[in-house]
Design a protein around this motif. Structure first.
Motif, mmCIF file in Angstrom:
data_model
loop_
_atom_site.group_PDB
_atom_site.id
_atom_site.type_symbol
_atom_site.label_atom_id
_atom_site.label_comp_id
_atom_site.label_asym_id
_atom_site.label_seq_id
_atom_site.Cartn_x
_atom_site.Cartn_y
_atom_site.Cartn_z
ATOM 1 N N GLU A 29 0.828 -1.205 0.000
ATOM 2 C CA GLU A 29 0.000 0.000 0.000
ATOM 3 C C GLU A 29 0.867 1.261 0.000
ATOM 4 O O GLU A 29 0.566 2.234 -0.698
ATOM 5 C CB GLU A 29 -0.948 -0.007 1.205
ATOM 6 N N GLN A 30 1.932 1.268 0.780
ATOM 7 C CA GLN A 30 2.860 2.397 0.770
ATOM 8 C C GLN A 30 3.494 2.551 -0.608
ATOM 9 O O GLN A 30 3.664 3.665 -1.105
ATOM 10 C CB GLN A 30 3.946 2.201 1.823
ATOM 11 N N SER A 33 1.136 4.208 -3.042
ATOM 12 C CA SER A 33 1.039 5.644 -2.809
ATOM 13 C C SER A 33 2.214 6.378 -3.440
ATOM 14 O O SER A 33 2.040 7.433 -4.071
ATOM 15 C CB SER A 33 0.969 5.942 -1.303
ATOM 16 N N GLU A 34 3.416 5.837 -3.273
ATOM 17 C CA GLU A 34 4.589 6.464 -3.883
ATOM 18 C C GLU A 34 4.494 6.395 -5.411
ATOM 19 O O GLU A 34 4.807 7.367 -6.097
ATOM 20 C CB GLU A 34 5.869 5.777 -3.406
ATOM 21 N N SER A 36 1.832 6.436 -7.176
ATOM 22 C CA SER A 36 0.769 7.315 -7.669
ATOM 23 C C SER A 36 1.225 8.751 -7.874
ATOM 24 O O SER A 36 0.516 9.540 -8.500
ATOM 25 C CB SER A 36 -0.435 7.279 -6.718
ATOM 26 N N ARG A 37 2.405 9.121 -7.368
ATOM 27 C CA ARG A 37 2.941 10.458 -7.607
ATOM 28 C C ARG A 37 3.414 10.627 -9.054
ATOM 29 O O ARG A 37 3.566 11.745 -9.537
ATOM 30 C CB ARG A 37 4.115 10.731 -6.659
ATOM 31 N N LEU A 130 -5.435 5.298 -1.420
ATOM 32 C CA LEU A 130 -3.971 5.278 -1.364
ATOM 33 C C LEU A 130 -3.341 6.316 -2.279
ATOM 34 O O LEU A 130 -2.142 6.587 -2.172
ATOM 35 C CB LEU A 130 -3.453 3.890 -1.767
ATOM 36 N N ILE A 131 -4.122 6.894 -3.168
ATOM 37 C CA ILE A 131 -3.578 7.745 -4.226
ATOM 38 C C ILE A 131 -3.375 9.174 -3.738
ATOM 39 O O ILE A 131 -4.249 9.758 -3.099
ATOM 40 C CB ILE A 131 -4.508 7.699 -5.456
ATOM 41 N N VAL A 132 -2.219 9.702 -4.049
ATOM 42 C CA VAL A 132 -1.899 11.092 -3.706
ATOM 43 C C VAL A 132 -2.800 12.039 -4.497
ATOM 44 O O VAL A 132 -3.044 11.828 -5.688
ATOM 45 C CB VAL A 132 -0.416 11.374 -4.006
ATOM 46 N N ASN A 134 -6.018 12.470 -4.388
ATOM 47 C CA ASN A 134 -7.068 11.645 -4.993
ATOM 48 C C ASN A 134 -8.387 12.388 -5.206
ATOM 49 O O ASN A 134 -9.299 11.850 -5.834
ATOM 50 C CB ASN A 134 -7.294 10.362 -4.197
#
Length: 223
Positions: A29-30, A33-34, A36-37, A130-132, A134
């Motif tokens: 999951e982390q 998130s990274e 998704s940047r 999880l998305i930056v 979002n």
């Protein structure tokens, strides 16, 4: 292709900022998130990531790591199948692809990301928390996207959220679109029957931009 010269100090400053902010990844999951940047943070974080065994195979590319593929420019060499799916918030990621191409009159295109089981709507709903940024991750037709645009010559870290080209519209010359997208995979293998979760850079993609945002690639890939 235009060649733009940026201060090496400015480029190093942007890269250093990415390095300083990167965290040690210990969960899928982390990592998502990274990813998704849609910038260097994904590749920086993979250097020391602690991921479940037998999922992504990684290779060293300069100072960063990235999922191993043969060649982003070579058909048939752009995909890695995971021996064991990577489970991200309930989504089964079964592979990773990394593709680069130049289209005459349209510019340069980079696509990189995951191949998932499930429909785009199901996958996007599970991944959205999880998305930056979002709040901007919204439906565009059958796909779910978050888009930005920049003009070549803008500060290297600057992206605009106004004046977007929109889906299905070619990026104007002198601009670069950056898009995070969840969509139906291609009709042909290995993406057929799956959903793609990918980032893209498309348009007038220059070497300085590649140097900062895709440190896993040769910055002069398109020269």
């Amino acid at each position: 292709m235009f060649r733009f010269v940026f201060s090496s100090i400015a480029l190093l400053a942007v890269a250093a900022a990415c390095n300083a902010q990167a965290q040690t990844i210990s969960t899928p999951e982390q990592l998502l998130s990274e990813f998704s940047r849609c910038d260097a943070r994904f590749f920086e974080s993979l250097r020391d990531a602690r991921l479940p065994a037998d999922t992504m195979r990684l290779s060293q590319y300069g100072s960063v790591k990235a999922p191993t593929i043969l060649n982003p420019l070579q058909e048939g060499g752009t995909y890695q199948h995971f021996e064991t799916p990577l489970i991200v918030n309930g989504v089964r990621m079964v592979g990773y692809y990394n593709q680069a191409q130049t289209m005459k009159g349209l510019g340069n295109f980079l696509f990189w990301g995951f191949v998932a089981d499930g429909s785009p709507q199901e996958v996007a709903a599970k991944l959205k928390p999880l998305i930056v940024d979002n709040a901007r991750f919204v439906s565009q037709g059958k796909a779910i996207t978050r888009a930005e645009i920049r003009r070549v010559g803008d500060p290297i870290g600057q992206w605009r959220t106004e004046g977007l080209t929109g889906p299905g519209v070619a990026t104007p010359f002198g601009f670069v679109d950056r898009v995070l997208m969840v969509d139906t995979g291609d009709a042909s293998p290995p993406l057929a029957g799956h959903t793609t979760v990918f980032c893209s850079l498309q348009g007038t993609v220059t070497a300085p931009l590649l140097q900062v945002y895709r440190p896993d690639l040769n910055a002069h890939l398109f020269d």
